[in-house]
Design a protein around this motif. Sequence first.
Motif, PDB file in Angstrom:
ATOM      1  N   CYS A  96      86.842  73.873  -2.288  1.00  0.00           N
ATOM      2  CA  CYS A  96      85.407  74.173  -2.219  1.00  0.00           C
ATOM      3  C   CYS A  96      85.065  75.067  -1.028  1.00  0.00           C
ATOM      4  O   CYS A  96      84.044  75.765  -1.052  1.00  0.00           O
ATOM      5  N   PRO A  99      86.323  80.264  -1.495  1.00  0.00           N
ATOM      6  CA  PRO A  99      85.870  80.876  -2.756  1.00  0.00           C
ATOM      7  C   PRO A  99      86.960  81.644  -3.489  1.00  0.00           C
ATOM      8  O   PRO A  99      86.935  81.744  -4.720  1.00  0.00           O
ATOM      9  N   LEU A 102      88.638  79.656  -6.130  1.00  0.00           N
ATOM     10  CA  LEU A 102      87.846  79.490  -7.348  1.00  0.00           C
ATOM     11  C   LEU A 102      88.014  80.709  -8.257  1.00  0.00           C
ATOM     12  O   LEU A 102      88.164  80.577  -9.476  1.00  0.00           O
ATOM     13  N   ASN A 103      88.023  81.905  -7.665  1.00  0.00           N
ATOM     14  CA  ASN A 103      88.227  83.123  -8.456  1.00  0.00           C
ATOM     15  C   ASN A 103      89.606  83.140  -9.113  1.00  0.00           C
ATOM     16  O   ASN A 103      89.787  83.712 -10.193  1.00  0.00           O
ATOM     17  N   SER A 106      90.061  81.916 -12.942  1.00  0.00           N
ATOM     18  CA  SER A 106      89.868  82.827 -14.075  1.00  0.00           C
ATOM     19  C   SER A 106      90.813  84.019 -14.030  1.00  0.00           C
ATOM     20  O   SER A 106      91.167  84.579 -15.066  1.00  0.00           O
ATOM     21  N   TYR A 136      75.287  75.304  -2.639  1.00  0.00           N
ATOM     22  CA  TYR A 136      76.085  75.817  -3.771  1.00  0.00           C
ATOM     23  C   TYR A 136      75.617  75.145  -5.062  1.00  0.00           C
ATOM     24  O   TYR A 136      75.420  73.929  -5.107  1.00  0.00           O
ATOM     25  N   GLU A 141      78.337  78.782 -11.424  1.00  0.00           N
ATOM     26  CA  GLU A 141      79.702  79.294 -11.494  1.00  0.00           C
ATOM     27  C   GLU A 141      80.447  78.757 -12.711  1.00  0.00           C
ATOM     28  O   GLU A 141      81.218  79.481 -13.353  1.00  0.00           O
ATOM     29  N   MET A 142      80.223  77.509 -13.056  1.00  0.00           N
ATOM     30  CA  MET A 142      81.076  76.847 -14.032  1.00  0.00           C
ATOM     31  C   MET A 142      80.659  77.069 -15.487  1.00  0.00           C
ATOM     32  O   MET A 142      81.513  77.086 -16.367  1.00  0.00           O
ATOM     33  N   LEU A 145      82.343  80.088 -16.826  1.00  0.00           N
ATOM     34  CA  LEU A 145      83.781  79.829 -16.894  1.00  0.00           C
ATOM     35  C   LEU A 145      84.127  78.953 -18.096  1.00  0.00           C
ATOM     36  O   LEU A 145      85.097  79.212 -18.821  1.00  0.00           O
TER      37      LEU A 145
END
Length: 645
Positions: A96, A99, A102-103, A106, A136, A141-142, A145
């Motif tokens: 968390c 970032p 997280l990228n 995908s 956040y 974001e999700m 995705l």
Amino acid sequence: MPTGGPISGARTSVRIVVVGDRGTGKSSLPPPTPAAAAETFRQEVPPVLPPTRLPADYYPDNVPIVIIDTSSSLENRGRLAEELKRADAVVLTYACDQPSTLNRLSSFWLHELRRLEIKAPVIVAGCKLDRRTEEYNLSIEMVPLMQQFREIETCIECSAANMLQIQEVFYFAQKAVLHPTAPLFDQETQTLRPRCMRALKRIFVLCDHDMDGVLNDDELNEFQVKCFNAPLQPAEIVGVKRVVQEKLPEGVSEHGLTLTGFLFLHALFIEKGRIETTWTVLRKFGYSDELKLRDDYLSIPNKKAPDQSVELTSEAVEFLKGIFSTFDDDKDGVLRESELEDLFSTAPESPWNEAPYKDAVGRTPLRGISLSGFLSEWALMTSVDPARSIANLIYIGYHCNAASALHITRRRLVDRKKQQTERNVFQCFVFGPKSAGKSALLMSLSGRPFSENYVPTTTQQYIVNVVDRHMGNKKTLILREVPEDGVKKLLSNKESLASCDVAVFVYDSSSEYSFKGATELLSYVARQGEESGFGMPSLLIAAKNDLGSNPTVNQDSAKICLDMGIDAPIPVSVKERDLNDVFSRIVNAAEHPHLSVPETELGRSQKRYRQLVNRALMCISVGAAATFVGLAAYRAYAARKNASS
């Protein structure tokens, strides 16, 4: 409607593999680190944890979990792929406070899972939530995705240091395996999937005892007890119906909950995250994760020998006649496509929309199927795939066990010895060279008109119909066309002829080349039958008789039939509809399994050899018996002589 204790099916454990970039916190998630087991956090964590097991009583489903930690290093990619392919669920981690990780979900990890063809559900877990400093919004974001990667079941953020939502990570992973969303619900359209609706409709029909199209309070309560082992209080029943009626007025009538309301209720459970409720219902009624009845609900009787066959019992046939009448709404003697679809609306899908059933019977100009065609389709399905037949019988409402629906026939080898058969369904293999007229013969059995357009047969096809015999005696005949270039592949299995009651060899009667091809196939198939012990009556069919028969072919065919001990060829012209009672004659051959069985020269030689061996053994046995009798007589004589002296 309370959920009670969910049923997890037949699984004995759930294997969860944890993957993600280095430093994302994945090794802080699973036991034996106290984060998930003892609810404390350990600062020092080894690079990769050994496999860890959570006991069955850790979560309500009472199924143990095995958690597999993995390494992110390049040199361990092979091991990682192996673990992923064995996974029931995947926990994919990111940090968390980073970032970039997280990228990477995908840009790398989710594509890698697809490249490896991993079908397991994915739980995205954001670790180290305690280290995030800025505000956040997870959904921003999700949601994109999850829309791009439908394999993602849930997204959750957690903190091993603060013991925040650690247990939920593995709970959601286990839940995704034991109660998968994808088979039941389309997240994009927010609707139940068709197969789920069909299964729930069957359950509704089974629970609607008075068959009035609604579940009254007593039926609803009985359903609740069966699925969840607890009755509904009157106030709870009122509450359930009120919830449905507020959202969907047609879901409730004055008599109770309608099918529309029943389906809406389950869609609502899933939307609210209570998918285990619907799975509990489905599993109580015998459904697997594929939304088909489990094998333990079918109890298919097994053939003890390959030359036995499977037929429907008279009880099952009478049931099907009743079903046909029930769904023939306009009582015109045929089931139209809409009526047939309605009949199979409680099955996972209509079983006759694919080969070999799709074109196996003739249809009326309005695409209707007659009762004869309806029963013929069932006879074909029972012969070719008994398990599918009994499953579909149960789907459409047959309540008795499989033994009352299916009959295992006597062995054809025994029928040959007894020189008669008790079978009502016969399977005929149709052999012949290209352009001999095989397909036209099949089409004529279904009642379809002759077509001048020649389309080569590339795969096996089936046609089935009832053949009227003498004095109203009816038999079902299945014609199975075998393409010329598929014969060797078929006969590479030594038991392939076991299901064949009679074989026909079709040739163009005007062509010497076609006749030669048919007789070569006859000799080849006859040899295979002799070697495997599954020889069968065989007939030659002289097709295209309207073109004029070839004199040389006529002469040679008579000689071959005489040499091999089979009947003379049957001349037919499908084009002129001069079939010469060919289908009745095929059935007649099948009814006399000891006649018209072709013998090759090799077969006759082997037969003579066996006869000589049997005679020799007989002589030896007789000689041995004579010696024994003589010896016994001598001993008796010697004993009397000694006694007199």
